[in-house]
Every structure is written in structure tokens, then in C-alpha cells.
Write an enzyme that holds these catalytic residues in place. Structure first.
Site, short mmCIF file in Angstrom:
data_model
loop_
_atom_site.label_atom_id
_atom_site.label_comp_id
_atom_site.label_asym_id
_atom_site.label_seq_id
_atom_site.Cartn_x
_atom_site.Cartn_y
_atom_site.Cartn_z
N ASP A 103 -18.78 30.29 -7.58
CA ASP A 103 -17.88 30.53 -6.75
C ASP A 103 -18.23 29.76 -5.32
OD1 ASP A 103 -15.52 32.62 -5.72
OD2 ASP A 103 -17.00 32.42 -4.24
N HIS A 293 -13.23 35.44 -13.63
CA HIS A 293 -13.83 34.71 -12.62
C HIS A 293 -15.35 35.08 -12.54
CE1 HIS A 293 -14.58 32.65 -8.90
NE2 HIS A 293 -14.90 33.58 -8.20
#
Length: 317
Positions: A103, A293
Site C-alpha cells: 500500500d 488488498h
């Protein structure tokens, strides 16, 4: 099991909270977390890497946990975040290292590779690809592309707005972001909406995170609230200005990129994913099936297999 050590390092004008494991003589591997995570997001990678002979270093990034969370927005510029890790490497006497980021930790890892071509021998990134320096600040492009529509990054820009919403019920906010990131970030709604509008009032924990693990994430965010983490998003123009000297540069080191095929960021970054190989000539990339994610927690066995294989070939312990 290798014991987990914890230190508070005074580096780059701040305090960096750092967790470490593995043989002290092992090759350093830095694991850099993203938003809104904490060092613990890498807990399923620490022991496998340490067992393979690596010295594993997992910081709480600036604004999180026991690390410093300065007030000024400019204190969260990308090159400043990189400098935190560079200064920590200097403090620990590391002449070479590998960095792996997820991320927001991925842009830090990508730029550390650009800034430190001699010291960073190999690198990895998860979820966020490398697109190089755009011709103009990305935030300008986002404003044009999302005129009249909600965009979470644009929502994060005004100081005080998003943190007021997210800090009001930190437990709910964190549960929603960890369990249904795509709905929170990509739901179609008016430009004046709030991030969590229309989402569950009593969200369940994601399947990969039990109550005891969630408490660790919660403590890390509760230390300073969302202000510091959100400030990472408020430096797009400053980051663009400060990286002019890196324009056109390629990532020269061996690089591993992993993304889940259900990751909403992969949809947002589809164009960058297609052209990344031109900017990273020694790239190995893998799309993990049925994975979202929070890749290193949702699919730890696959991530560990890919990461250990890559390191064994490109950065032996």
C-alpha cells in the site's frame, strides 16, 4: 521461533518504533506497512523470513503507533518518509538492504530503490505499482477526472475533515476499511459525501483478522488518530515538486510485485500496471487469485512462497 525485539530509534529528527527478528548477521529485509495498517500487518512474514536467515526489520511508519506523529503536513512528504528509513539503515550500519512495501509502503520502497541504487540490492512492492513521476501533479489529474464525483483521495485533502469522521468512531472506521476497502473507497456517490456514508454501522471483522489481532491495529491507530496517516495523502504536489531529479529514472534493481486479483487498487491502477515493466526492467510480477488488498494477510502462504523464492535468487540470506 525467533524472538521479536523492539527499539525506539532517534533518526531524522523523529522517533522510529522498530520491530526486529532474525539473526543479527543476516541480510536486512525491511517490511514497510501502508494505510491504515501497522507493523503487525507483516506478522505472518516475519518468522518465515527470519527462519530463512534474514534480519527482518518492521517499522511503525511515521504517524503510526509509537513512532513520531508531527503536526505539519509537510513532515509527511514522500522523501521525508524515505529519509526515516535511510537514517535508520545508517544508524544500524546497513550498507545494503532489501525493502518490501505494501500500500503506501510501496511508494516508499519504490523511491528508496531510486534514491539508493547502491544500498538497495532488491525490492518488493505489493498492491501499488510504480508509474514514475507524472508530467504534472497526480492530484490535479484526479480533480479533473472526478469532477462532481466522490474520490477518497480528494476527500482526504482538506485538513481536519477526514480525521474528524474517522476518529469519531475509530473502531467502526478501522473495521470498515479492513473488511470492505473497495466499498469504502470506490462507492459511487456525490462529491460532497463522506467516506463511510452508506456503510454498515456494525461491521464485522474481516476473515483474516480476529479480535486479538484487530486490537493491535486499533492500538496503533489510537496512539495518534488518523491525522498523521492522512497527511501522507496531502503531499501529492509537494512529492511531485521534490522528485524532479528522479524524473525518467528506472528501477534498476531486481523487483518483485504482487497484487491480488480482487484488489480495488488494481482497478484504479490498471494503466500503471500495464506499463510498469517499461519502468522496471528486472520486474517479476504475480497476480494472486481470490485475494484482495490486504494481500500479505489474506494470502500469506502465497505471498511468503513468492517472496522467499525471489529473495533466494536475487538477495540470498
Amino acid at each position: 521461533m525467533h524472538p521479536l525485539e523492539h527499539r525506539l530509534l532517534a533518526v531524522n529528527g523523529m522517533t522510529l518504533s522498530l520491530y526486529m527478528a532474525g539473526p543479527t548477521e543476516g541480510q536486512p529485509v525491511w517490511l514497510l506497512h501502508g494505510f491504515p495498517e501497522c507493523w503487525y500487518s507483516w506478522h505472518q512474514q516475519i518468522e518465515p523470513l527470519a527462519a530463512a536467515g534474514y534480519r527482518v526489520l518492521v517499522p511503525e511508519m511515521r504517524g503510526y503507533g509509537q513512532s513520531s506523529a508531527p503536526e505539519a503536513i509537510e513532515d509527511y512528504a514522500l522523501l521525508t518518509l524515505c529519509a526515516d528509513i535511510q537514517a535508520a539503515m545508517d544508524s544500524l550500519g546497513q550498507a545494503q538492504a532489501c525493502v518490501v512495501g505494501h500500500d503506501w509502503g510501496a511508494p516508499v520502497a519504490w523511491h528508496l530503490a531510486l534514491l539508493e541504487p547502491q544500498r538497495i540490492k532488491a525490492m518488493g512492492a505489493m498492491s501499488v505499482p510504480f508509474g514514475g513521476r507524472p508530467k504534472r501533479p497526480a492530484i490535479e489529474i484526479m480533480r479533473e477526472a472526478n469532477a462532481g464525483r466522490f474520490n477518497y483521495i480528494l476527500y482526504f485533502q482538506e485538513p481536519g475533515v477526514a480525521e474528524t469522521e474517522l476518529d469519531a468512531d475509530l473502531d467502526r472506521s478501522l473495521r470498515l476499511l479492513l473488511s470492505d476497502l473497495g466499498d469504502a473507497m470506490l462507492r459511487d456517490k456525490p462529491a460532497d459525501a463522506r467516506l463511510l456514508d452508506g456503510l454498515s454501522e456494525s461491521p464485522a471483522l474481516p476473515g483474516w483478522c480476529d479480535a486479538e489481532e484487530f486490537a493491535i491495529y486499533h492500538r496503533a491507530l489510537a496512539e495518534h488518530g488518523f491525522r498523521g496517516p492522512l497527511n501522507w495523502y496531502r503531499n501529492f504536489t509537494r512529492n511531485w515538486q521534490q522528485t524532479e531529479h528522479l524524473a525518467g529514472r528506472q528501477i534498476e534493481q531486481p523487483a518483485l510485485f504482487l497484487v491480488g486479483d480482487l484488489d480495488p487498487v488494481a482497478r484504479l491502477e490498471a494503466y500503471t500496471l500495464k506499463r510498469m515493466a517499461d519502468l522496471v526492467p528486472r520486474l517479476e510480477q504475480h497476480r494472486l487469485p481470490d485475494c484482495g488488498h490486504w494481500i500479505q494477510n489474506e494470502c500469506p502462504a502465497q505471498v511468503n512462497e513468492r517472496l522467499l523464492d525471489f529473495l533466494a535468487r536475487q538477495y540470498p540470506a
